[in-house]
Design a protein around this motif. Structure first.
Motif, mmCIF file in Angstrom:
data_model
loop_
_atom_site.group_PDB
_atom_site.id
_atom_site.type_symbol
_atom_site.label_atom_id
_atom_site.label_comp_id
_atom_site.label_asym_id
_atom_site.label_seq_id
_atom_site.Cartn_x
_atom_site.Cartn_y
_atom_site.Cartn_z
ATOM 1 N N LEU A 19 -19.071 22.753 3.359
ATOM 2 C CA LEU A 19 -20.180 22.282 2.530
ATOM 3 C C LEU A 19 -21.026 23.475 2.114
ATOM 4 C CD1 LEU A 19 -22.054 19.962 1.423
ATOM 5 C CD2 LEU A 19 -23.192 20.042 3.638
ATOM 6 N N HIS A 20 -21.372 23.543 0.834
ATOM 7 C CA HIS A 20 -22.250 24.584 0.316
ATOM 8 C C HIS A 20 -23.398 23.906 -0.418
ATOM 9 C CE1 HIS A 20 -23.574 27.649 -2.685
ATOM 10 N NE2 HIS A 20 -23.609 28.355 -1.575
ATOM 11 N N LEU A 21 -24.624 24.247 -0.044
ATOM 12 C CA LEU A 21 -25.822 23.713 -0.681
ATOM 13 C C LEU A 21 -26.598 24.855 -1.308
ATOM 14 C CD1 LEU A 21 -27.027 21.478 2.282
ATOM 15 C CD2 LEU A 21 -25.826 20.693 0.246
ATOM 16 N N LYS A 22 -27.067 24.646 -2.528
ATOM 17 C CA LYS A 22 -27.893 25.643 -3.209
ATOM 18 C C LYS A 22 -29.118 24.923 -3.762
ATOM 19 C CE LYS A 22 -27.792 29.080 -6.895
ATOM 20 N NZ LYS A 22 -26.952 29.702 -7.930
ATOM 21 N N LEU A 23 -30.292 25.417 -3.395
ATOM 22 C CA LEU A 23 -31.564 24.807 -3.783
ATOM 23 C C LEU A 23 -32.378 25.813 -4.579
ATOM 24 C CD1 LEU A 23 -33.645 22.431 -3.362
ATOM 25 C CD2 LEU A 23 -34.429 23.699 -1.359
ATOM 26 N N ILE A 24 -32.886 25.390 -5.727
ATOM 27 C CA ILE A 24 -33.776 26.227 -6.532
ATOM 28 C C ILE A 24 -35.111 25.512 -6.623
ATOM 29 C CG2 ILE A 24 -34.175 27.333 -8.762
ATOM 30 C CD1 ILE A 24 -31.098 27.361 -9.097
ATOM 31 N N VAL A 25 -36.159 26.198 -6.151
ATOM 32 C CA VAL A 25 -37.504 25.630 -6.066
ATOM 33 C C VAL A 25 -38.436 26.430 -6.957
ATOM 34 C CG1 VAL A 25 -39.408 25.127 -4.472
ATOM 35 C CG2 VAL A 25 -37.063 24.952 -3.680
ATOM 36 N N ASN A 26 -39.344 25.737 -7.662
ATOM 37 C CA ASN A 26 -40.297 26.443 -8.513
ATOM 38 C C ASN A 26 -41.622 26.675 -7.782
ATOM 39 O OD1 ASN A 26 -41.933 24.087 -8.773
ATOM 40 N ND2 ASN A 26 -40.775 23.415 -10.555
ATOM 41 N N ASP A 27 -42.562 27.310 -8.457
ATOM 42 C CA ASP A 27 -43.829 27.685 -7.831
ATOM 43 C C ASP A 27 -44.742 26.497 -7.545
ATOM 44 O OD1 ASP A 27 -44.268 27.246 -10.508
ATOM 45 O OD2 ASP A 27 -45.490 29.035 -10.810
ATOM 46 N N LYS A 28 -44.358 25.308 -7.990
ATOM 47 C CA LYS A 28 -45.125 24.092 -7.677
ATOM 48 C C LYS A 28 -44.500 23.341 -6.496
ATOM 49 C CE LYS A 28 -46.739 23.590 -12.353
ATOM 50 N NZ LYS A 28 -46.038 23.560 -13.622
ATOM 51 N N CYS A 29 -43.568 24.000 -5.835
ATOM 52 C CA CYS A 29 -42.836 23.416 -4.704
ATOM 53 C C CYS A 29 -42.064 22.158 -5.103
ATOM 54 C CB CYS A 29 -43.756 23.151 -3.513
ATOM 55 S SG CYS A 29 -44.457 24.641 -2.812
ATOM 56 N N CYS A 30 -41.512 22.193 -6.311
ATOM 57 C CA CYS A 30 -40.654 21.119 -6.798
ATOM 58 C C CYS A 30 -39.231 21.649 -6.932
ATOM 59 C CB CYS A 30 -41.130 20.616 -8.159
ATOM 60 S SG CYS A 30 -42.681 19.712 -8.083
ATOM 61 N N ILE A 31 -38.282 20.757 -6.780
ATOM 62 C CA ILE A 31 -36.880 21.132 -6.875
ATOM 63 C C ILE A 31 -36.494 21.244 -8.347
ATOM 64 C CG2 ILE A 31 -34.512 20.413 -6.357
ATOM 65 C CD1 ILE A 31 -35.720 18.812 -3.964
ATOM 66 N N ASP A 32 -36.141 22.447 -8.774
ATOM 67 C CA ASP A 32 -35.625 22.631 -10.131
ATOM 68 C C ASP A 32 -34.155 22.238 -10.195
ATOM 69 O OD1 ASP A 32 -37.907 23.405 -11.436
ATOM 70 O OD2 ASP A 32 -37.424 25.533 -11.499
ATOM 71 N N ASP A 33 -33.429 22.521 -9.129
ATOM 72 C CA ASP A 33 -32.013 22.171 -9.103
ATOM 73 C C ASP A 33 -31.518 22.172 -7.665
ATOM 74 O OD1 ASP A 33 -29.565 21.422 -10.140
ATOM 75 O OD2 ASP A 33 -29.001 23.422 -10.806
ATOM 76 N N ILE A 34 -30.533 21.343 -7.404
ATOM 77 C CA ILE A 34 -29.825 21.363 -6.125
ATOM 78 C C ILE A 34 -28.352 21.139 -6.437
ATOM 79 C CG2 ILE A 34 -30.299 18.924 -5.637
ATOM 80 C CD1 ILE A 34 -30.336 19.822 -2.594
ATOM 81 N N VAL A 35 -27.514 21.979 -5.873
ATOM 82 C CA VAL A 35 -26.078 21.901 -6.095
ATOM 83 C C VAL A 35 -25.419 21.632 -4.741
ATOM 84 C CG1 VAL A 35 -24.042 23.119 -6.947
ATOM 85 C CG2 VAL A 35 -26.275 23.527 -8.014
ATOM 86 N N ILE A 36 -24.607 20.591 -4.705
ATOM 87 C CA ILE A 36 -23.910 20.187 -3.476
ATOM 88 C C ILE A 36 -22.414 20.285 -3.762
ATOM 89 C CG2 ILE A 36 -23.557 18.324 -1.817
ATOM 90 C CD1 ILE A 36 -26.310 17.183 -2.861
#
Length: 108
Positions: A19-36
């Motif tokens: 399993l590979h998880l990739k999380l991209i978070v912006n400066d407002k602490c919101c998820i811009d993207d998550i790849v599973i």
């Protein structure tokens, strides 16, 4: 200035799948993207995409709410090759890491 944080987590189930998880978070602490991704199987397979879409643009500040939403979707998904409890824990762990990283970045 917009800050984007990228966090990744990898896991290999003993004698199981990857399993590979990739999380991209912006400066407002919101998820811009998550790849599973990985070589595990999910039935129905579209639930993994639904999970990623559900999390996208969500605020990390309410981890408990996100976890309930994840559990509601995963309980209707058969995951083969990775223990479903481990799957949820890995996602939760990455979300918590993302929140901490975002909060540290804001303090600077």
């Amino acid at each position: 200035m917009t800050i984007k944080l990228t966090l990744e987590k990898e896991y290999k189930e003993p004698r199981g799948k990857y399993l590979h998880l990739k999380l991209i978070v912006n400066d407002k602490c919101c998820i811009d993207d998550i790849v599973i991704t990985g070589d595990f199987f999910a039935y129905p397979p579209e639930n993994i995409d639904k999970l990623a879409l559900m999390l996208k643009r969500s605020a990390l500040l309410n981890i408990d709410d996100l976890m309930k939403r994840i559990e509601n979707l995963i309980k209707n998904t058969e995951i083969i090759g990775i223990n479903s409890k481990t799957f949820k824990e890995l996602i939760l762990g990455l979300l918590k890491e993302g929140l901490k990283a975002c909060q540290r970045a804001k303090e600077r």
